[in-house]
Write a protein that holds these residues in place. Structure first.
Motif, mmCIF file in Angstrom:
data_model
loop_
_atom_site.group_PDB
_atom_site.id
_atom_site.type_symbol
_atom_site.label_atom_id
_atom_site.label_comp_id
_atom_site.label_asym_id
_atom_site.label_seq_id
_atom_site.Cartn_x
_atom_site.Cartn_y
_atom_site.Cartn_z
ATOM 1 N N UNK B 222 0.916 -1.145 -0.018
ATOM 2 C CA UNK B 222 0.153 -0.191 0.034
ATOM 3 C C UNK B 222 0.857 1.322 0.022
ATOM 4 N N UNK B 223 0.576 2.091 -0.910
ATOM 5 C CA UNK B 223 1.170 3.505 -0.900
ATOM 6 C C UNK B 223 0.224 4.647 -0.299
ATOM 7 N N UNK B 224 0.506 5.600 -0.533
ATOM 8 C CA UNK B 224 -0.249 6.918 0.122
ATOM 9 C C UNK B 224 -1.700 6.895 -0.392
ATOM 10 N N UNK B 225 -2.536 7.400 0.308
ATOM 11 C CA UNK B 225 -4.198 7.448 -0.088
ATOM 12 C C UNK B 225 -4.713 5.992 -0.503
ATOM 13 N N UNK B 226 -4.137 5.054 0.258
ATOM 14 C CA UNK B 226 -4.583 3.503 -0.235
ATOM 15 C C UNK B 226 -5.995 3.310 0.078
ATOM 16 N N UNK B 227 -6.708 4.119 0.817
ATOM 17 C CA UNK B 227 -8.152 4.102 1.196
ATOM 18 C C UNK B 227 -9.083 4.629 0.161
ATOM 19 N N UNK B 228 -8.665 5.563 -0.726
ATOM 20 C CA UNK B 228 -9.333 6.395 -1.790
ATOM 21 C C UNK B 228 -9.367 5.703 -3.068
ATOM 22 N N UNK B 229 -10.758 5.110 -3.357
ATOM 23 C CA UNK B 229 -10.893 4.455 -4.709
ATOM 24 C C UNK B 229 -10.633 5.656 -5.938
ATOM 25 N N UNK B 230 -10.646 6.849 -5.392
ATOM 26 C CA UNK B 230 -10.360 7.986 -6.446
ATOM 27 C C UNK B 230 -8.889 8.271 -6.475
ATOM 28 N N UNK B 231 -8.160 7.686 -5.863
ATOM 29 C CA UNK B 231 -6.553 7.926 -5.822
ATOM 30 C C UNK B 231 -5.766 7.673 -7.071
ATOM 31 N N UNK B 232 -6.114 6.700 -7.572
ATOM 32 C CA UNK B 232 -5.284 6.436 -8.903
ATOM 33 C C UNK B 232 -5.700 7.372 -10.007
ATOM 34 N N UNK B 233 -7.078 7.977 -10.278
ATOM 35 C CA UNK B 233 -7.283 8.967 -10.925
ATOM 36 C C UNK B 233 -6.384 10.239 -10.666
ATOM 37 N N UNK B 234 -6.376 10.705 -9.263
ATOM 38 C CA UNK B 234 -5.945 11.947 -8.854
ATOM 39 C C UNK B 234 -4.171 11.589 -8.909
ATOM 40 N N UNK B 235 -3.902 10.654 -8.910
ATOM 41 C CA UNK B 235 -2.323 10.348 -9.198
ATOM 42 C C UNK B 235 -2.075 10.529 -10.394
ATOM 43 N N UNK B 236 -2.866 10.124 -11.342
ATOM 44 C CA UNK B 236 -2.479 10.230 -12.824
ATOM 45 C C UNK B 236 -2.461 11.694 -13.198
ATOM 46 N N UNK B 237 -3.512 12.372 -12.851
ATOM 47 C CA UNK B 237 -3.877 13.617 -13.129
ATOM 48 C C UNK B 237 -2.606 14.782 -12.625
ATOM 49 N N UNK B 238 -2.128 14.270 -11.502
ATOM 50 C CA UNK B 238 -1.074 14.961 -10.907
ATOM 51 C C UNK B 238 0.316 14.565 -10.891
ATOM 52 N N UNK B 239 0.326 13.215 -11.466
ATOM 53 C CA UNK B 239 1.824 12.653 -11.507
ATOM 54 C C UNK B 239 2.357 12.719 -10.007
ATOM 55 N N UNK B 240 1.688 11.828 -9.178
ATOM 56 C CA UNK B 240 1.967 11.651 -7.705
ATOM 57 C C UNK B 240 1.677 10.256 -7.545
ATOM 58 N N UNK B 241 2.721 9.539 -6.682
ATOM 59 C CA UNK B 241 2.668 8.088 -6.351
ATOM 60 C C UNK B 241 1.525 8.062 -5.322
ATOM 61 N N UNK B 242 0.273 8.074 -5.605
ATOM 62 C CA UNK B 242 -0.843 7.647 -4.767
ATOM 63 C C UNK B 242 -1.708 6.603 -5.490
ATOM 64 N N UNK B 243 -2.269 5.682 -4.664
ATOM 65 C CA UNK B 243 -3.139 4.621 -5.599
ATOM 66 C C UNK B 243 -3.930 3.764 -4.447
ATOM 67 N N UNK B 244 -4.912 3.452 -4.962
ATOM 68 C CA UNK B 244 -6.124 2.740 -4.086
ATOM 69 C C UNK B 244 -5.594 1.369 -3.893
ATOM 70 N N UNK B 245 -5.809 0.702 -2.656
ATOM 71 C CA UNK B 245 -5.484 -0.710 -2.487
ATOM 72 C C UNK B 245 -6.509 -1.354 -1.900
ATOM 73 N N UNK B 246 -7.306 -2.195 -2.341
ATOM 74 C CA UNK B 246 -8.606 -2.514 -1.923
ATOM 75 C C UNK B 246 -8.381 -3.466 -0.674
ATOM 76 N N UNK B 247 -7.563 -4.339 -0.548
ATOM 77 C CA UNK B 247 -7.342 -5.072 0.630
ATOM 78 C C UNK B 247 -7.090 -4.252 1.727
ATOM 79 N N UNK B 248 -5.947 -3.510 1.686
ATOM 80 C CA UNK B 248 -5.526 -2.503 2.749
ATOM 81 C C UNK B 248 -6.725 -1.637 3.078
ATOM 82 N N UNK B 249 -7.552 -1.141 2.134
ATOM 83 C CA UNK B 249 -8.909 -0.349 2.542
ATOM 84 C C UNK B 249 -9.692 -1.110 3.495
ATOM 85 N N UNK B 250 -9.884 -2.259 2.874
ATOM 86 C CA UNK B 250 -10.744 -3.218 3.891
ATOM 87 C C UNK B 250 -10.134 -3.513 5.209
ATOM 88 N N UNK B 251 -9.090 -3.783 5.321
ATOM 89 C CA UNK B 251 -8.458 -4.452 6.335
ATOM 90 C C UNK B 251 -8.514 -3.299 7.332
#
Lengths: 268, 268
Positions: B222-251
């Motif tokens: 899991x990286x930064x913002x792992x609970x946010x399902x919108x993180x991948x889009x925001x990461x792409x938009x801003x070229x920053x290393x954030x990403x959703x991680x479903x397992x880490x979100x649920x856990x």
């Protein structure tokens, strides 16, 4: 359950002992590499039978051997509705409260293939009960047993998950990532003096590099053996820094349950 | 809930919006240090009332501001039976998806007393609802909000616990241990590049030295913002290393629930 040793030795699969309302327990004689072993099976016979299989949980004891503490954990796991089997790593009836002796016993296993092999022998017994839904099997271990369940998983044993409670932590072997099938939960005392910062970092690096599916939890103020209510007495007896921590015990048990809920939720 | 902004601005305590079966939500206008703010209250009005108070949970948003993600978290907390209040840190309607703008907004707060003070203004609104069983109050925060709930606790705010999801981690201030009343749960991405090994070590040392009651959980992969399902889009938009991680979100959500079960179990 405190059985007189001579009574225990005569028991095997045939005899079940009722424990509380529903949990039955049975000593189980088996053998590995020429060593006569005696494990401890516990399950709720109102919930579990050959026709109504349940997830199975192998319980690997602390370096003191298969003592009442480890048996009690198996009983607690059984109360959750799982089939629990506390493995015997040392030999039937071999238990100690002497750290020097425990260290000698445990040293036969650390860093050697025998550690995973002996744990696997226990896992085989769990599966041989005919009570276990085989894709839903986990292994939990305490202290030495925490290291043992890691070693077992790293050989590729068919485990959905492992939980290490205050287990030793070292870098996983180079071939572990390719073999390992288990999700991993590490429950660690935040101030455990038995695990160095270097070992911790090496463990974490191997987990990240190998892309293991792991969760690592540190509990404030907890040292080695934090789940064992008898740790303070054993620490005093042997002049070693182990101690019970009630908050960390309860929290790590709750975290194990959440982990089981996840890994046992879906039949594979 | 996506309200047109002009509609939102006209609403205050008076109007509740039914959400799903039971959860009602209300925008709440308030002010702090001359800034007009608008938070978001959510609770289950079948379970909670002035006569039937419940534990309260302050929700502090990511650095993007009080957007739909943060509101959705408040709704999820409300569904657990708690009174949730998503705080506004920036000003009514101030949200962004631009990381440069978010960084400017967040920089007003990092390392400054204003961070805890603005979060406290949100906490005051939560308590002012009259729906909250005051000794049973927690604060959770995401990213920037994770840092904010730590800062709030370290001022001695009357919190039973805080949960930081992928929040920044730095050594607690020297006077924090004496003031802090909160149990602490840190949910951290194991490979979050925004938190350096040095910062992590300094945070941990300050927790151990200050004898904080904390639990620190690292989630594999899991990286930064792992609970946010919108993180991948925001990461792409801003070229920053954030990403959703479903397992880490649920856990991490399950771990938050176990934490709440502990800290809210007994009325003080």
């Amino acid at each position: 359950m405190n059985f007189p040793k001579i009574f225990l030795a005569g028991l095997a699969w045939g005899t079940a002992v009722a424990l509380g309302a529903k949990v039955v327990t049975k000593p189980v004689a088996y053998e590995h590499a020429g060593v006569r072993l005696e494990g401890y099976l516990a399950y709720d016979d109102e919930k579990v039978s050959a026709d109504k299989k349940a997830p199975g949980v192998l319980v690997v004891p602390e370096w003191w051997g298969l003592n009442d503490y480890a048996k009690h954990r198996a009983e607690q796991v059984a109360k959750l509705g799982y089939v629990a089997f506390a493995a015997d790593m040392y030999g039937a009836g071999v238990v100690t409260t002497d750290a020097k002796k425990a260290n000698e016993l445990a040293s036969q296993f650390y860093g050697k293939p025998l550690m995973a092999e002996r744990a696997q022998a226990g896992l085989d017994q769990l599966l041989a009960t005919g009570l276990v839904d085989a894709p839903r099997v986990a292994a939990i271990g305490y202290c030495f047993g925490g290291s043992a369940v890691q070693a077992l998983a790293f050989t590729g044993a068919p485990l959905a998950g492992i939980v290490s409670f205050h287990g030793g932590l070292h870098a996983a072997p180079a071939d572990a990532a390719a073999k390992n099938k288990a999700k991993i939960l590490i429950c660690h005392g935040a101030v455990d003096p038995f695990v160095s910062a270097e070992d911790l970092a090496a463990f974490k690096k191997s987990m990240d590099d190998g892309k293991f599916d792991y969760q690592f939890i540190s509990y404030a103020g907890a040292v080695h053996a934090f789940t064992n209510p008898g740790a303070d007495a054993l620490g005093k007896l042997n002049n070693i820094p182990v101690a019970y921590n009630a908050a960390a015990d309860k929290r790590s048990w709750a975290h194990m349950r959440a982990f089981f809920n996840e890994i046992f939720a879906v039949k594979k």
